[in-house]
Scaffold this motif. Structure first.
Motif, PDB file in Angstrom:
ATOM      1  N   THR A  15       1.052  -1.355   0.135  1.00 49.22           N
ATOM      2  CA  THR A  15      -0.187   0.192   0.105  1.00 49.22           C
ATOM      3  C   THR A  15       0.954   1.462  -0.426  1.00 49.22           C
ATOM      4  OG1 THR A  15      -0.089   0.510   2.307  1.00 49.22           O
ATOM      5  CG2 THR A  15      -1.806  -1.095   1.157  1.00 49.22           C
TER       6      THR A  15
ATOM      7  N   GLY B 117      -0.436  -3.046   4.804  1.00 49.55           N
ATOM      8  CA  GLY B 117       0.414  -4.038   3.752  1.00 49.55           C
ATOM      9  C   GLY B 117       1.047  -5.102   3.583  1.00 49.55           C
TER      10      GLY B 117
ATOM     11  N   VAL C 271      -8.091   3.659  -0.274  1.00 49.84           N
ATOM     12  CA  VAL C 271      -6.668   2.939   0.114  1.00 49.84           C
ATOM     13  C   VAL C 271      -6.791   1.500  -0.902  1.00 49.84           C
ATOM     14  CG1 VAL C 271      -5.645   1.405   2.399  1.00 49.84           C
ATOM     15  CG2 VAL C 271      -7.004   3.242   2.250  1.00 49.84           C
TER      16      VAL C 271
ATOM     17  N   ARG D 277      -5.044  -1.757  -2.276  1.00 50.62           N
ATOM     18  CA  ARG D 277      -4.236  -2.575  -2.076  1.00 50.62           C
ATOM     19  C   ARG D 277      -3.161  -2.685  -2.947  1.00 50.62           C
ATOM     20  NH1 ARG D 277      -2.297  -6.140   2.078  1.00 50.62           N
ATOM     21  NH2 ARG D 277      -0.853  -8.055   1.609  1.00 50.62           N
TER      22      ARG D 277
ATOM     23  N   PRO E 260      -8.411  -0.929   2.795  1.00 49.11           N
ATOM     24  CA  PRO E 260      -8.178  -1.173   1.444  1.00 49.11           C
ATOM     25  C   PRO E 260      -9.212  -1.874   1.039  1.00 49.11           C
ATOM     26  CG  PRO E 260      -6.368  -2.060   2.584  1.00 49.11           C
ATOM     27  CD  PRO E 260      -7.483  -1.715   3.728  1.00 49.11           C
TER      28      PRO E 260
END
Length: 377
Positions: free
Chosen positions: A4, A67, A137, A139, A165
């Motif tokens: 991320t 992440g 957000v 990923r 995410p």
């Protein structure tokens, strides 16, 4: 590839040797620790947080950024923490803090008293997103194309509002305790069976009241033959006559007739706010159930009611249903929003309205949004 934007920025700070910025980034992002899953349910005092020993045998507290979370493990649950909590509950001198062990971001930080005071100060100074500070957000290592990505994007309203995410099916949605608590307190799901039953209601679009979809379907079908179906008076008469002919009780008929006015007023506001085009109408409200279904499955993964592998099979079903009922991201978003506000907003145009409108605006305008990069059909 960093998972991320957070990991991307941390990696850059580490490579530059910018220790101060590295710490500031950590102080302003969610970080997680491992704990024994069984400790959440036994009679022990507190959660059984797990320690870590590095290659030299030093005692460490291991934390991970979103992440860099590991795949779900059967006996391990995640606890969300922060610099202030770490400093206040530090086990003692001689311990180290290791960030994202086993990754290119692996970094060891001393846990002496001076460092812990710095952590507290950074935590106090760090900008923190509030409940309504919606954020997109992504990923970068998650699904970005194909049916699974499309289906996950159908859960975009809640993912953006919750600042998680949009394209992740990971160990948790927020953290284990919060995922469990949400399903229990908001949805009444304390067992896997209850979760499956509620998911079935969402997939079948039976979680929301019957009347909104009924009156919308009547208008949608009538428009194929009668242009006057857009007129609220004509529409009310159609609803009343149809339900009377079918023998519905007077209370049900009045409820459905009253909805015509509510929907008309919300559609006017949608046009003013850019959710609908100037001559647009909402075609269906079932998108609210389907959009929630995507997030409901992700909450189920976090609460251990469902495995990530099973979630990858279920979530595309919701995406396919969205495609069956809508022709574009904009149509779907308007339907999702209408289903939400009719159930919870009561024409106040308050939080339940803005908490859907703001994600809609982000998802329709941000160049990085999946709605800007994934074809709907």
């Amino acid at each position: 590839m960093p998972a991320t934007q957070v990991e991307h920025e941390l990696y850059g700070a580490k490579n530059r040797g910018d220790h101060g910025w590295f710490l500031r980034l950590l102080a302003s992002t969610p970080i997680y620790r491992d704990a024994r899953l069984s400790s959440f349910w036994d009679d022990s005092d507190g959660v059984g947080l797990l320690d870590y020993r590095d290659a030299w045998g030093r005692p460490c507290i291991a934390i991970r950024t979103r992440g860099e979370l590991l795949p779900q493990r059967n006996e391990i649950a995640l606890v969300e923490t922060g610099f202030a909590a770490l400093a206040e509950n530090w086990p003692g001198e001689g311990w180290w803090l290791v960030v994202n062990p086993g990754t290119p971001l692996e970094t060891y930080l001393p846990g002496d008293a001076r460092s812990r005071e710095q952590w507290k100060q950074l935590a106090a100074e760090a900008p923190q997103l509030g409940h309504d500070d919606d954020a997109l957000v992504t990923r970068f290592t998650g699904p970005l194309h194909g049916p699974l990505a499309h289906a996950l994007a159908c859960g975009g309203h809640l993912a953006v509002h919750n600042q998680v995410p949009w394209n992740e099916i990971g160990d948790v949605y927020w953290n284990y305790s919060r995922d469990v608590r949400l399903l229990s307190q908001t949805w009444g799901c304390d067992t896997r069976q209850q979760w499956r039953e509620q998911l079935d209601h969402l997939i079948r679009a039976r979680s929301s009241p019957w009347a909104p979809e009924f009156v919308l379907r009547l208008r949608r079908n009538a428009l194929a033959q009668y242009s006057e179906a857009t007129d609220p008076h004509w529409w009310r008469a159609l609803v009343a006559n149809t339900l009377t002919t079918r023998g519905y009780p007077a209370g049900h008929i009045q409820q459905a007739v009253d909805l015509v006015g509510q929907i008309t007023r919300y559609e006017q506001r949608f046009r003013a706010d850019g959710v609908l085009p100037p001559d647009g109408f909402v075609t269906s409200a079932v998108g609210y159930d389907y959009g929630r279904a995507v997030n409901f499955v992700r909450w189920g993964v976090g609460a251990r009611f469902c495995t990530p592998e099973t979630a990858e099979q279920i979530i595309p079903i919701a995406g396919s249903l969205v495609r069956e009922h809508y022709d574009s991201w904009g149509e779907f978003s308007a339907g999702y929003m209408l289903g939400r506000v009719l159930r919870f907003d009561e024409e106040e145009f308050g939080h339940m309205y803005t908490s859907a409108l703001n994600p809609h605006n982000i998802l329709t305008t941000d160049p990085a949004s999946p709605w800007r990069n994934l074809p709907f059909a």
